[in-house]
Design a protein around this motif. Structure first.
Motif, PDB file in Angstrom:
ATOM      1  N   UNK A   1       1.559  11.801  -5.194  1.00 57.47           N
ATOM      2  CA  UNK A   1       2.614  11.014  -5.817  1.00 57.47           C
ATOM      3  C   UNK A   1       1.982   9.845  -6.548  1.00 57.47           C
ATOM      4  N   UNK A   2       2.524   9.528  -7.681  1.00 61.62           N
ATOM      5  CA  UNK A   2       2.007   8.428  -8.493  1.00 61.62           C
ATOM      6  C   UNK A   2       2.885   7.191  -8.326  1.00 61.62           C
ATOM      7  N   UNK A   3       2.299   6.052  -8.633  1.00 65.36           N
ATOM      8  CA  UNK A   3       3.034   4.791  -8.559  1.00 65.36           C
ATOM      9  C   UNK A   3       4.295   4.849  -9.417  1.00 65.36           C
ATOM     10  N   UNK A   4       4.185   5.435 -10.597  1.00 67.34           N
ATOM     11  CA  UNK A   4       5.350   5.554 -11.493  1.00 67.34           C
ATOM     12  C   UNK A   4       6.487   6.301 -10.807  1.00 67.34           C
ATOM     13  N   UNK A  11      11.423   3.502  -4.422  1.00 64.33           N
ATOM     14  CA  UNK A  11      10.802   3.463  -3.101  1.00 64.33           C
ATOM     15  C   UNK A  11      10.063   2.136  -2.965  1.00 64.33           C
ATOM     16  N   UNK A  12      10.325   1.349  -1.930  1.00 64.13           N
ATOM     17  CA  UNK A  12       9.667   0.041  -1.817  1.00 64.13           C
ATOM     18  C   UNK A  12       8.173   0.177  -1.489  1.00 64.13           C
ATOM     19  N   UNK A  13       7.385  -0.693  -2.081  1.00 62.06           N
ATOM     20  CA  UNK A  13       5.961  -0.735  -1.765  1.00 62.06           C
ATOM     21  C   UNK A  13       5.742  -1.717  -0.625  1.00 62.06           C
ATOM     22  N   UNK A  14       4.899  -1.358   0.315  1.00 63.61           N
ATOM     23  CA  UNK A  14       4.539  -2.259   1.412  1.00 63.61           C
ATOM     24  C   UNK A  14       3.555  -3.321   0.911  1.00 63.61           C
ATOM     25  N   UNK A  15       2.676  -2.911  -0.016  1.00 73.13           N
ATOM     26  CA  UNK A  15       1.719  -3.822  -0.645  1.00 73.13           C
ATOM     27  C   UNK A  15       1.604  -3.438  -2.113  1.00 73.13           C
ATOM     28  N   UNK A  16       1.771  -4.409  -2.990  1.00 74.65           N
ATOM     29  CA  UNK A  16       1.667  -4.170  -4.435  1.00 74.65           C
ATOM     30  C   UNK A  16       0.245  -3.743  -4.811  1.00 74.65           C
ATOM     31  N   UNK A  17       0.093  -3.067  -5.941  1.00 75.66           N
ATOM     32  CA  UNK A  17      -1.240  -2.653  -6.375  1.00 75.66           C
ATOM     33  C   UNK A  17      -2.193  -3.842  -6.524  1.00 75.66           C
ATOM     34  N   UNK A  18      -3.444  -3.614  -6.104  1.00 75.44           N
ATOM     35  CA  UNK A  18      -4.473  -4.630  -6.226  1.00 75.44           C
ATOM     36  C   UNK A  18      -5.817  -3.952  -6.437  1.00 75.44           C
ATOM     37  N   UNK A  19      -6.725  -4.671  -7.048  1.00 72.64           N
ATOM     38  CA  UNK A  19      -8.107  -4.195  -7.179  1.00 72.64           C
ATOM     39  C   UNK A  19      -8.921  -4.887  -6.095  1.00 72.64           C
ATOM     40  N   UNK A  20      -9.743  -4.118  -5.397  1.00 71.62           N
ATOM     41  CA  UNK A  20     -10.592  -4.643  -4.325  1.00 71.62           C
ATOM     42  C   UNK A  20     -12.008  -4.152  -4.547  1.00 71.62           C
ATOM     43  N   UNK A  35      -2.707   0.575  -3.237  1.00 72.69           N
ATOM     44  CA  UNK A  35      -1.424   0.023  -2.809  1.00 72.69           C
ATOM     45  C   UNK A  35      -0.997   0.758  -1.552  1.00 72.69           C
ATOM     46  N   UNK A  36      -0.032   0.196  -0.838  1.00 74.31           N
ATOM     47  CA  UNK A  36       0.451   0.778   0.419  1.00 74.31           C
ATOM     48  C   UNK A  36       1.941   1.064   0.329  1.00 74.31           C
ATOM     49  N   UNK A  40       8.838   7.665   5.774  1.00 71.01           N
ATOM     50  CA  UNK A  40      10.090   7.592   6.535  1.00 71.01           C
ATOM     51  C   UNK A  40       9.891   7.459   8.054  1.00 71.01           C
ATOM     52  N   UNK A  41       8.730   7.873   8.573  1.00 73.23           N
ATOM     53  CA  UNK A  41       8.460   7.744  10.009  1.00 73.23           C
ATOM     54  C   UNK A  41       7.832   6.404  10.363  1.00 73.23           C
ATOM     55  N   UNK A  42       7.596   5.558   9.374  1.00 76.99           N
ATOM     56  CA  UNK A  42       7.041   4.237   9.630  1.00 76.99           C
ATOM     57  C   UNK A  42       5.538   4.130   9.462  1.00 76.99           C
ATOM     58  N   UNK A  43       4.875   5.233   9.130  1.00 79.27           N
ATOM     59  CA  UNK A  43       3.421   5.191   8.938  1.00 79.27           C
ATOM     60  C   UNK A  43       3.078   4.578   7.584  1.00 79.27           C
ATOM     61  N   UNK A  44       2.027   3.768   7.564  1.00 74.75           N
ATOM     62  CA  UNK A  44       1.557   3.207   6.303  1.00 74.75           C
ATOM     63  C   UNK A  44       0.586   4.176   5.655  1.00 74.75           C
ATOM     64  N   UNK A  45       0.764   4.388   4.357  1.00 78.00           N
ATOM     65  CA  UNK A  45      -0.095   5.281   3.595  1.00 78.00           C
ATOM     66  C   UNK A  45      -0.739   4.464   2.478  1.00 78.00           C
ATOM     67  N   UNK A  46      -2.072   4.476   2.458  1.00 79.64           N
ATOM     68  CA  UNK A  46      -2.810   3.763   1.412  1.00 79.64           C
ATOM     69  C   UNK A  46      -3.199   4.764   0.330  1.00 79.64           C
TER      70      UNK A  46
END
Length: 58
Positions: A1-4, A11-20, A35-36, A40-46
């Motif tokens: 799935x893409x950000x777009x 769909x809400x983002x848990x963390x906005x896109x960032x460069x690290x 980004x994170x 639906x089960x509560x798991x965070x996906x990076x």
């Protein structure tokens, strides 16, 4: 799935896109754009893509 696609689905983002950048050695770094989201089960996906490597100035 893409950000777009996530944004189109409102769909809400848990963390906005960032460069690290992470140090690999005293003179080199590796970068990612990431980004994170929470599934639906509560798991965070990076989701990330490589920005490549860069040399640090000494």
């Amino acid at each position: 799935m893409q950000l777009r696609q996530l944004r189109e689905a409102a769909w809400p983002l848990f963390m906005e896109p960032e460069a690290k950048w992470y140090r690999l050695s005293p003179s080199e770094q590796a970068g990612v754009r990431q980004f994170l989201v929470q599934d639906p089960d509560g798991y965070l996906v990076r989701l990330q893509m490589s920005l490549g490597h860069r040399m640090l100035e000494q």
